[in-house]
Write a protein that holds these residues in place. Structure first.
Motif, short mmCIF file in Angstrom:
data_model
loop_
_atom_site.label_atom_id
_atom_site.label_comp_id
_atom_site.label_asym_id
_atom_site.label_seq_id
_atom_site.Cartn_x
_atom_site.Cartn_y
_atom_site.Cartn_z
N TRP A 60 0.83 -1.21 0.00
CA TRP A 60 0.00 0.00 0.00
C TRP A 60 0.87 1.26 0.00
O TRP A 60 1.96 1.27 0.56
N THR A 61 0.30 2.33 -0.60
CA THR A 61 0.92 3.66 -0.55
C THR A 61 -0.12 4.64 -0.03
O THR A 61 -1.32 4.35 -0.06
N LEU A 62 0.34 5.80 0.40
CA LEU A 62 -0.60 6.83 0.87
C LEU A 62 -1.56 7.24 -0.24
O LEU A 62 -2.72 7.54 0.03
N GLU A 63 -1.07 7.28 -1.47
CA GLU A 63 -1.89 7.72 -2.60
C GLU A 63 -3.07 6.78 -2.84
O GLU A 63 -4.06 7.18 -3.45
N ARG A 64 -2.96 5.57 -2.39
CA ARG A 64 -4.02 4.57 -2.60
C ARG A 64 -5.19 4.76 -1.64
O ARG A 64 -6.29 4.27 -1.88
N ILE A 65 -4.97 5.47 -0.54
CA ILE A 65 -6.00 5.66 0.47
C ILE A 65 -6.99 6.73 0.00
O ILE A 65 -6.58 7.79 -0.47
N SER A 66 -8.27 6.47 0.17
CA SER A 66 -9.27 7.47 -0.22
C SER A 66 -9.12 8.72 0.64
O SER A 66 -8.64 8.65 1.78
N LYS A 67 -9.52 9.85 0.12
CA LYS A 67 -9.41 11.12 0.85
C LYS A 67 -10.20 11.06 2.16
O LYS A 67 -9.78 11.60 3.18
N VAL A 68 -11.35 10.43 2.13
CA VAL A 68 -12.18 10.33 3.33
C VAL A 68 -11.45 9.50 4.39
O VAL A 68 -11.30 9.93 5.54
N ASP A 69 -10.97 8.32 4.01
CA ASP A 69 -10.27 7.46 4.96
C ASP A 69 -9.01 8.14 5.49
O ASP A 69 -8.71 8.06 6.69
N PHE A 70 -8.29 8.82 4.61
CA PHE A 70 -7.06 9.50 4.99
C PHE A 70 -7.35 10.60 6.03
O PHE A 70 -6.65 10.73 7.03
#
Length: 124
Positions: A60-70
């Motif tokens: 996983w990378t940070l870019e893969r996380i949805s904005k809401v989850d992030f």
């Protein structure tokens, strides 16, 4: 790039910069308390991002996380590490927010990351 893209991109970038504040305001209402949280999260963005990144699975990378989850993760980690809110309360709040605003898989994903962050903090 097309002419249409050139028109859309600046607005899209502005909305991304305001994303945490807009999301938190939607979740908690506009208040001084919300603004303080957003300012802190912006100020310590790199520390929060690194904590999240450190606790992601290898593929996983940070870019893969949805904005809401992030955003939910950043808020919960802020409350656990810096506001000294009991981790069970912060995690429960994060999971409730994720049920309402996240995707179907958000709850398990957020719970896993926050559990790792808490284990790390307890070990310190």
């Amino acid at each position: 790039k097309t002419a249409l893209w050139d028109k859309i991109l600046p607005d899209w970038q502005k909305s991304l910069k305001k994303w945490p504040q807009n999301a938190f305001s939607k979740w908690f209402g506009k208040s001084e308390k919300t603004n303080v949280k957003v300012q802190f999260i912006r100020k310590y963005k790199n520390k929060l991002n690194n904590l999240i990144k450190k606790n992601l699975k290898a593929d996983w990378t940070l870019e893969r996380i949805s904005k809401v989850d992030f955003s939910i993760l950043k808020l919960a980690i802020y409350e656990i590490k810096y506001k000294e809110l009991p981790y069970k309360v912060a995690i429960n709040e994060a999971l409730e927010i994720s049920k309402k605003y996240g995707e179907e898989t958000s709850r398990n994903f957020i719970n896993g990351i926050l559990a790792s962050v808490v284990k790390e903090q307890i070990a310190e």
